[in-house]
Scaffold this motif. Structure first.
Motif, PDB file in Angstrom:
ATOM      1  N   ARG A 179     -22.926 -55.906  31.599  1.00  0.00           N
ATOM      2  CA  ARG A 179     -22.934 -54.321  31.027  1.00  0.00           C
ATOM      3  C   ARG A 179     -22.505 -54.231  29.614  1.00  0.00           C
ATOM      4  NH1 ARG A 179     -22.099 -52.165  36.464  1.00  0.00           N
ATOM      5  NH2 ARG A 179     -19.790 -51.621  36.282  1.00  0.00           N
TER       6      ARG A 179
ATOM      7  N   ASP B 271     -24.751 -54.526  26.213  1.00  0.00           N
ATOM      8  CA  ASP B 271     -23.838 -53.307  25.645  1.00  0.00           C
ATOM      9  C   ASP B 271     -24.597 -52.030  25.946  1.00  0.00           C
ATOM     10  OD1 ASP B 271     -22.557 -51.125  23.547  1.00  0.00           O
ATOM     11  OD2 ASP B 271     -23.865 -51.776  22.288  1.00  0.00           O
ATOM     12  N   GLU B 272     -24.506 -52.026  27.396  1.00  0.00           N
ATOM     13  CA  GLU B 272     -25.230 -50.273  27.974  1.00  0.00           C
ATOM     14  C   GLU B 272     -23.741 -49.913  28.461  1.00  0.00           C
ATOM     15  OE1 GLU B 272     -29.346 -53.154  29.835  1.00  0.00           O
ATOM     16  OE2 GLU B 272     -27.499 -52.282  31.419  1.00  0.00           O
TER      17      GLU B 272
ATOM     18  N   MET C 119     -35.351 -51.559  31.951  1.00  0.00           N
ATOM     19  CA  MET C 119     -34.080 -51.950  32.047  1.00  0.00           C
ATOM     20  C   MET C 119     -33.820 -53.326  31.724  1.00  0.00           C
ATOM     21  SD  MET C 119     -30.811 -52.023  33.803  1.00  0.00           S
ATOM     22  CE  MET C 119     -30.990 -50.480  34.714  1.00  0.00           C
ATOM     23  N   SER C 120     -33.172 -54.556  31.066  1.00  0.00           N
ATOM     24  CA  SER C 120     -32.789 -55.494  30.782  1.00  0.00           C
ATOM     25  C   SER C 120     -33.549 -57.077  31.497  1.00  0.00           C
ATOM     26  CB  SER C 120     -31.445 -56.111  29.917  1.00  0.00           C
ATOM     27  OG  SER C 120     -30.910 -54.883  28.888  1.00  0.00           O
TER      28      SER C 120
ATOM     29  N   TRP D  69     -30.994 -54.737  37.820  1.00  0.00           N
ATOM     30  CA  TRP D  69     -31.651 -55.713  36.334  1.00  0.00           C
ATOM     31  C   TRP D  69     -32.566 -56.104  36.785  1.00  0.00           C
ATOM     32  CZ3 TRP D  69     -25.686 -55.613  36.259  1.00  0.00           C
ATOM     33  CH2 TRP D  69     -25.441 -54.186  35.032  1.00  0.00           C
TER      34      TRP D  69
END
Length: 214
Positions: free
Chosen positions: A208, A212-213, A1-2, A36
């Motif tokens: 998001r 770019d999720e 996850m980012s 996140w």
């Protein structure tokens, strides 16, 4: 996850109108609930915030935010602003980093002293623009300030606006240039803003899109 870095405000002496410690934690809680990973660091210590490894930079800061430990902005901040990695500015971020021209260029919007203003804070009902990344979010109901007469420095898509003095004033602006994505979200004056489920959903949709999720 980012991994998300949140640069958080200044002292009450510098900006007595905002509790950045509380609102930055509210932002982190909202995004961590969605999976996140967030790191909150003082804006004045952005050189120690781990920006080189950040997938997303969020700035929740105000008027007198120092650019770094010295008189010059940190190299890590400038590198992130110049890179393709996304940036989200929240509320008073339009009035921060005055000594860092790269910040205004990247955010694309600025609080103009003596021109920009907001009506009295209160409960707001806002309708997101159709056909955008906010499609399906029918309404944002929130207790907040509505920034008005902001100076728009670069073209951007208006995702959310409010009417005042016979015209619409952008509240959420999104810009995509190549792979570089930037959002400015004028909401978020106090923790009461993040008590709204629709405001939290707005924030998550912005993130998001930035990452770019989908």
């Amino acid at each position: 996850m980012s991994r998300i870095v949140i640069l958080s405000g200044v002292t009450e002496v510098d900006d007595p109108w905002h509790d950045f410690t509380a609102t930055s934690q509210a932002i982190a809680d909202c995004l961590e609930d969605a999976g996140w990973t967030c790191t909150v660091e003082s804006t004045g210590r952005c050189d120690r915030a781990g920006l080189t490894d950040a997938d997303l930079l969020i700035v929740n800061s105000g008027l007198a935010s120092p650019p770094g430990p010295g008189t010059e902005p940190s190299a890590a901040l400038l590198d992130h602003l110049a890179s393709d990695r996304p940036v989200l500015g929240v509320h008073a971020a339009a009035n921060t980093f005055g000594a860092v021209p790269a910040w205004a260029r990247r955010l694309g919007v600025r609080w103009a002293e003596g021109v920009s203003m907001h009506p009295p804070i209160g409960r707001q009902r806002l309708t997101p623009a159709a056909g955008t990344v906010l499609a399906g979010l029918d309404e944002v109901t929130v207790h907040d300030e509505l920034y008005s007469h902001l100076e728009l420095l670069r073209p951007a898509d208006v995702l959310l606006a409010h009417p005042l003095d016979g015209r619409d004033h952008p509240l959420v602006l999104a810009r995509s240039e190549g792979r570089q994505r930037t959002v400015y979200d004028a909401l978020g004056h106090g923790v009461e803003s993040y008590a709204s489920a629709t405001r939290r959903e707005l924030l998550r949709r912005e993130v998001r899109w930035l990452l770019d999720e989908g």
